[in-house]
Design a protein around this motif. Structure first.
Motif, PDB file in Angstrom:
ATOM      1  N   UNK A 226       7.510  -5.859   7.945  1.00  0.00           N
ATOM      2  CA  UNK A 226       8.150  -5.496   6.672  1.00  0.00           C
ATOM      3  C   UNK A 226       7.850  -4.027   6.360  1.00  0.00           C
ATOM      4  N   UNK A 227       8.702  -3.435   5.550  1.00  0.00           N
ATOM      5  CA  UNK A 227       8.467  -2.040   5.136  1.00  0.00           C
ATOM      6  C   UNK A 227       7.548  -2.029   3.922  1.00  0.00           C
ATOM      7  N   UNK A 228       6.906  -0.903   3.695  1.00  0.00           N
ATOM      8  CA  UNK A 228       6.132  -0.753   2.453  1.00  0.00           C
ATOM      9  C   UNK A 228       7.123  -0.602   1.302  1.00  0.00           C
ATOM     10  N   UNK A 229       6.942  -1.419   0.259  1.00  0.00           N
ATOM     11  CA  UNK A 229       7.903  -1.481  -0.846  1.00  0.00           C
ATOM     12  C   UNK A 229       7.623  -0.342  -1.829  1.00  0.00           C
ATOM     13  N   UNK A 230       8.041   0.836  -1.420  1.00  0.00           N
ATOM     14  CA  UNK A 230       7.760   2.067  -2.182  1.00  0.00           C
ATOM     15  C   UNK A 230       8.099   1.930  -3.667  1.00  0.00           C
ATOM     16  N   UNK A 231       9.239   1.298  -3.960  1.00  0.00           N
ATOM     17  CA  UNK A 231       9.712   1.238  -5.345  1.00  0.00           C
ATOM     18  C   UNK A 231       8.831   0.395  -6.259  1.00  0.00           C
ATOM     19  N   UNK A 232       7.911  -0.390  -5.678  1.00  0.00           N
ATOM     20  CA  UNK A 232       7.063  -1.256  -6.519  1.00  0.00           C
ATOM     21  C   UNK A 232       5.726  -0.593  -6.881  1.00  0.00           C
ATOM     22  N   UNK A 233       5.451   0.562  -6.310  1.00  0.00           N
ATOM     23  CA  UNK A 233       4.167   1.210  -6.594  1.00  0.00           C
ATOM     24  C   UNK A 233       4.199   1.910  -7.946  1.00  0.00           C
ATOM     25  N   UNK A 234       3.181   1.644  -8.775  1.00  0.00           N
ATOM     26  CA  UNK A 234       3.124   2.301 -10.071  1.00  0.00           C
ATOM     27  C   UNK A 234       2.733   3.770  -9.871  1.00  0.00           C
ATOM     28  N   UNK A 235       1.932   4.035  -8.816  1.00  0.00           N
ATOM     29  CA  UNK A 235       1.400   5.380  -8.598  1.00  0.00           C
ATOM     30  C   UNK A 235       1.886   5.915  -7.239  1.00  0.00           C
ATOM     31  N   UNK A 236       2.706   6.970  -7.236  1.00  0.00           N
ATOM     32  CA  UNK A 236       3.230   7.497  -5.967  1.00  0.00           C
ATOM     33  C   UNK A 236       2.127   7.941  -4.999  1.00  0.00           C
ATOM     34  N   UNK A 237       0.972   8.349  -5.546  1.00  0.00           N
ATOM     35  CA  UNK A 237      -0.128   8.792  -4.678  1.00  0.00           C
ATOM     36  C   UNK A 237      -0.652   7.618  -3.847  1.00  0.00           C
ATOM     37  N   UNK A 238      -0.618   6.454  -4.452  1.00  0.00           N
ATOM     38  CA  UNK A 238      -1.071   5.232  -3.775  1.00  0.00           C
ATOM     39  C   UNK A 238      -0.155   4.951  -2.570  1.00  0.00           C
ATOM     40  N   UNK A 239       1.144   5.117  -2.789  1.00  0.00           N
ATOM     41  CA  UNK A 239       2.113   4.919  -1.704  1.00  0.00           C
ATOM     42  C   UNK A 239       1.891   5.951  -0.602  1.00  0.00           C
ATOM     43  N   UNK A 240       1.682   7.208  -1.006  1.00  0.00           N
ATOM     44  CA  UNK A 240       1.504   8.294  -0.028  1.00  0.00           C
ATOM     45  C   UNK A 240       0.316   8.000   0.893  1.00  0.00           C
ATOM     46  N   UNK A 241      -0.720   7.374   0.339  1.00  0.00           N
ATOM     47  CA  UNK A 241      -1.920   7.072   1.137  1.00  0.00           C
ATOM     48  C   UNK A 241      -1.616   6.024   2.216  1.00  0.00           C
ATOM     49  N   UNK A 242      -0.701   5.122   1.916  1.00  0.00           N
ATOM     50  CA  UNK A 242      -0.454   3.991   2.824  1.00  0.00           C
ATOM     51  C   UNK A 242       0.700   4.230   3.786  1.00  0.00           C
ATOM     52  N   UNK A 243       1.548   5.170   3.445  1.00  0.00           N
ATOM     53  CA  UNK A 243       2.735   5.471   4.258  1.00  0.00           C
ATOM     54  C   UNK A 243       2.317   5.734   5.703  1.00  0.00           C
ATOM     55  N   UNK A 244       2.986   5.095   6.627  1.00  0.00           N
ATOM     56  CA  UNK A 244       2.685   5.334   8.038  1.00  0.00           C
ATOM     57  C   UNK A 244       1.428   4.632   8.535  1.00  0.00           C
ATOM     58  N   UNK A 245       0.864   3.741   7.745  1.00  0.00           N
ATOM     59  CA  UNK A 245      -0.383   3.041   8.126  1.00  0.00           C
ATOM     60  C   UNK A 245      -0.192   2.210   9.404  1.00  0.00           C
TER      61      UNK A 245
END
Ligand code: NCD
Length: 306
Positions: A226-245
């Motif tokens: 599954x893809x990381x559900x970017x649109x559900x993150x309250x904090x964009x920095x949190x998404x940036x940390x996990x992107x490409x994990x």
């Protein structure tokens, strides 16, 4: 087994193994039936109410309805509707049910489909309720496993990715727990599956959690990405940390059993390397076709045409 005519499809938890097996069997038969009876749903109307983006789910419900001779009312641009004026969901449902025999709903709020089902006199099909559930996706996922692997019982299935916000994996974990499968949940710590879904599945089957595919990659039969559900993150920095994990590459596939398969609800972003698309293990585009069949079967069932 509960009667299907008029039935809502809100949560996988509302379906027994017998119900799901019946849906799988109907899906097997619908391809042929649609050719013999292309008018099966003539005179029936399906309203598509989508408050979130979608390609496959929306188009596949439309295509399913049309292939069986039914009509579609599509409201997937809420900005062009009274929602913009502040109409609430229950009023919208009370109105739309006058025009349609079934309503397919996608909405960003958890509990939205349940609420709609409570107020509607026509069946509600949940096509995604926030990060909560996506039951028809789970049904088509089961169908894909059955068609591609012969049987669901006996499989070792790994769900990889955003298990916290991904609604497809919530519904799929519940659905798989009705079969004799071993379930591996693989995600970064921050994206582990919510405890309520894990505990529900654990009551029935063996569930193990990992942060990497390495310990299990050689033994699994199905890798569900599954893809990381970017649109559900309250904090964009949190998404940036996990992107490409995590990323599934040809090297990952090389470690899998030769007859293992890779599934994905789509859309994929960067979690599957493009070279994997051409490998025989990749079944996500076939899964899309099975989705069309599953939705034809579901519409025919809830509309009482079978
Ligand atoms: C999924 C969804 O909407 O939850 N898409 C779909 O319906 N196939 C998965 C996703 O958006 O990642």
């Amino acid at each position: 087994m509960k009667e299907f005519r008029g039935r809502d499809i809100v949560s996988i938890a509302d379906f027994s193994r017998r119900d799901l097996d019946y849906i799988l069997k109907t899906t097997d038969e619908i391809e042929d039936l649609a050719k013999r009876k292309p008018d099966l749903l003539r005179g029936k109307t399906c309203a598509i109410l989508f408050f979130e983006p979608s390609t496959r789910t929306r188009l596949s419900f439309q295509a399913a309805m049309q292939r069986l001779g039914g009509f579609v009312l599509d409201m997937s641009e809420p900005r062009a509707s009274s929602i913009e004026k502040g109409e609430n969901l229950t009023d919208t449902i009370r109105v739309v049910q006058n025009y349609a025999d079934v309503i397919v709903l996608r909405h960003p709020l958890e509990g939205s489909a349940r609420l709609a089902a409570e107020v509607a006199d026509v069946p509600i099909i949940n096509a995604g309720s926030g990060a909560e559930e996506h039951p028809t996706q789970a049904m088509l996922d089961l169908y894909t496993m059955k068609r591609e692997m012969g049987s669901i019982d006996g499989l070792k299935v790994a769900l990889l990715g955003d298990l916290r916000y991904g609604r497809t994996v919530h519904s799929l974990a519940s659905a798989l727990s009705l079969y004799n499968v071993k379930l591996y949940l693989v995600s970064p710590e921050a994206l582990r599956m919510r405890r309520e879904f894990v505990e529900l599945a654990r009551q029935r089957i063996e569930v193990q959690e990992f942060q990497s595919l390495d310990p299990i990659i050689k033994e699994i039969d199905v890798l569900y990405v599954t893809r990381i559900q970017k649109e559900r993150f309250a904090d964009p920095a949190e998404y940036a940390k996990l992107k490409g994990y995590y990323k599934v590459t040809a090297e990952t596939v090389g470690k899998m059993k030769p007859n293992a398969i890779i599934m994905h609800p789509l859309p994929k972003v960067d979690e599957v390397a493009p070279e994997v698309d051409l490998m025989p293990q990749a079944r996500y585009f076939k899964q899309v076709y099975y989705g069309l069949l599953t939705r034809m079967a579901l519409l025919a069932l809830v509309l009482g045409a079978l």
